[in-house]
Design a protein around this motif. Structure first.
Motif, PDB file in Angstrom:
ATOM      1  N   SER A  55       0.819  -1.216   0.000  1.00  0.00           N
ATOM      2  CA  SER A  55       0.000   0.000   0.000  1.00  0.00           C
ATOM      3  C   SER A  55       0.855   1.268   0.000  1.00  0.00           C
ATOM      4  CB  SER A  55      -0.934   0.008   1.209  1.00  0.00           C
ATOM      5  OG  SER A  55      -0.180  -0.005   2.406  1.00  0.00           O
ATOM      6  N   LEU A  59      -0.221   3.819  -2.826  1.00  0.00           N
ATOM      7  CA  LEU A  59      -0.870   5.082  -2.477  1.00  0.00           C
ATOM      8  C   LEU A  59       0.131   6.225  -2.324  1.00  0.00           C
ATOM      9  CD1 LEU A  59      -3.563   3.972   0.119  1.00  0.00           C
ATOM     10  CD2 LEU A  59      -3.963   4.963  -2.119  1.00  0.00           C
ATOM     11  N   GLY A  64      -2.017   7.827  -4.948  1.00  0.00           N
ATOM     12  CA  GLY A  64      -2.589   8.616  -3.861  1.00  0.00           C
ATOM     13  C   GLY A  64      -2.936  10.041  -4.243  1.00  0.00           C
ATOM     14  N   ILE A  85       1.702   9.184   4.751  1.00  0.00           N
ATOM     15  CA  ILE A  85       2.049   7.759   4.696  1.00  0.00           C
ATOM     16  C   ILE A  85       3.498   7.574   5.135  1.00  0.00           C
ATOM     17  CG2 ILE A  85       2.610   5.877   3.091  1.00  0.00           C
ATOM     18  CD1 ILE A  85       0.096   6.410   1.628  1.00  0.00           C
ATOM     19  N   GLY A 117      -4.358  -1.567   8.451  1.00  0.00           N
ATOM     20  CA  GLY A 117      -4.202  -1.314   7.025  1.00  0.00           C
ATOM     21  C   GLY A 117      -5.484  -1.545   6.245  1.00  0.00           C
ATOM     22  N   VAL A 118      -6.169  -2.644   6.527  1.00  0.00           N
ATOM     23  CA  VAL A 118      -7.410  -2.964   5.802  1.00  0.00           C
ATOM     24  C   VAL A 118      -8.491  -1.932   6.118  1.00  0.00           C
ATOM     25  CG1 VAL A 118      -9.312  -4.627   5.656  1.00  0.00           C
ATOM     26  CG2 VAL A 118      -6.954  -5.423   5.551  1.00  0.00           C
ATOM     27  N   CYS A 120      -8.235   1.195   7.288  1.00  0.00           N
ATOM     28  CA  CYS A 120      -7.928   2.531   6.757  1.00  0.00           C
ATOM     29  C   CYS A 120      -8.014   2.567   5.232  1.00  0.00           C
ATOM     30  CB  CYS A 120      -6.552   2.996   7.234  1.00  0.00           C
ATOM     31  SG  CYS A 120      -6.545   3.353   9.000  1.00  0.00           S
ATOM     32  N   SER A 121      -7.591   1.502   4.572  1.00  0.00           N
ATOM     33  CA  SER A 121      -7.700   1.443   3.110  1.00  0.00           C
ATOM     34  C   SER A 121      -9.160   1.499   2.674  1.00  0.00           C
ATOM     35  CB  SER A 121      -7.057   0.163   2.572  1.00  0.00           C
ATOM     36  OG  SER A 121      -5.681   0.154   2.823  1.00  0.00           O
ATOM     37  N   ILE A 124     -10.490   5.009   3.189  1.00  0.00           N
ATOM     38  CA  ILE A 124      -9.983   5.943   2.173  1.00  0.00           C
ATOM     39  C   ILE A 124     -10.696   5.722   0.847  1.00  0.00           C
ATOM     40  CG2 ILE A 124      -7.976   6.483   0.736  1.00  0.00           C
ATOM     41  CD1 ILE A 124      -6.252   6.052   3.285  1.00  0.00           C
ATOM     42  N   LEU A 125     -10.856   4.457   0.457  1.00  0.00           N
ATOM     43  CA  LEU A 125     -11.442   4.153  -0.848  1.00  0.00           C
ATOM     44  C   LEU A 125     -12.957   4.342  -0.903  1.00  0.00           C
ATOM     45  CD1 LEU A 125      -9.363   1.003  -1.820  1.00  0.00           C
ATOM     46  CD2 LEU A 125      -9.172   3.300  -2.770  1.00  0.00           C
ATOM     47  N   PHE A 139      -4.182   8.359   6.121  1.00  0.00           N
ATOM     48  CA  PHE A 139      -2.948   8.062   5.376  1.00  0.00           C
ATOM     49  C   PHE A 139      -1.788   7.800   6.341  1.00  0.00           C
ATOM     50  CE2 PHE A 139      -5.304   9.254   1.715  1.00  0.00           C
ATOM     51  CZ  PHE A 139      -4.611   8.781   0.614  1.00  0.00           C
ATOM     52  N   ILE A 142      -2.124   4.318   7.431  1.00  0.00           N
ATOM     53  CA  ILE A 142      -1.665   3.391   6.382  1.00  0.00           C
ATOM     54  C   ILE A 142      -0.152   3.215   6.505  1.00  0.00           C
ATOM     55  CG2 ILE A 142      -1.297   3.162   3.885  1.00  0.00           C
ATOM     56  CD1 ILE A 142      -4.093   2.494   4.454  1.00  0.00           C
TER      57      ILE A 142
END
Length: 194
Positions: A55, A59, A64, A85, A117-118, A120-121, A124-125, A139, A142
């Protein structure tokens, strides 16, 4: 500055002879790699490290800023948010390493990094966050999660035999960089085809 720091702080000799590991030069590298790849534990560490690190270039370097500009941010704002990040990585790497060393536990940290990580990803998405502070925090997290890949190096040194440790560390680093080099262009192709 780096040369001065190395000269001041890097030790040229190990503190004791017990720290010196002599590599058996008669054994080929391919045989060592084959031995490592036969161990499920090593595969798990290699795959975890590669996946958790992925990631960061995806990103942090490739998509990103572009993603955030499509959400309405100006390029300097998007670049600032994405830079969080790398700040997260810089803080998380020594933090996770030192804490897991002190507690003598690795698994809770690698699991926590994966969960962070999962979550926050996904936020964000799929979240509808357009506030700079919230996105900076996401970020940053992440980066914290991605720094869990450093624990993979510690796991390798603890699980690989001393004669294969350098090969295992090199293989882990190679797979990390290979994933970071191959997956972002693949993601780019997927994005551009849709």
């Amino acid at each position: 500055a780096l040369t001065v720091l190395i000269a001041l702080f890097l030790q040229g000799k190990p503190q004791s002879e017990a720290q010196v590991v002599f590599v058996n030069k008669k054994q080929s590298i391919s045989k060592g790699v084959t031995q490592l790849l036969k161990k499920t534990q090593m595969w798990c560490i290699f795959l975890y490290s590669s996946a958790i690190y992925l990631s960061l270039p995806l990103l942090g370097a490739f998509w990103g800023t572009t993603y955030l500009t499509t959400k309405g941010f100006k390029s300097p704002q998007a670049a600032f948010i994405v830079s969080m990040i790398w700040l997260g990585l810089a803080i998380g790497s020594p933090l996770w390493g030192k804490t897991s060393d002190r507690l003598k536990r690795r698994k809770p940290f690698i699991v926590s990094c994966a969960i962070i990580g999962v979550i926050c990803s996904l936020l964000i998405l799929f979240g509808s966050f357009n506030h700079i502070f919230v996105l900076c925090v996401l970020f940053f997290c992440i980066g914290l999660a991605g720094s869990g890949q450093n624990i993979g190096f510690a796991l390798i040194t603890e699980n690989a035999s001393s004669s294969l440790r350098a090969t295992a560390l090199g293989l882990n680093n190679t797979l990390l960089m290979a994933m970071a080099a191959l997956i972002p262009p693949l993601v780019t192709l997927i994005i551009k085809s849709n």
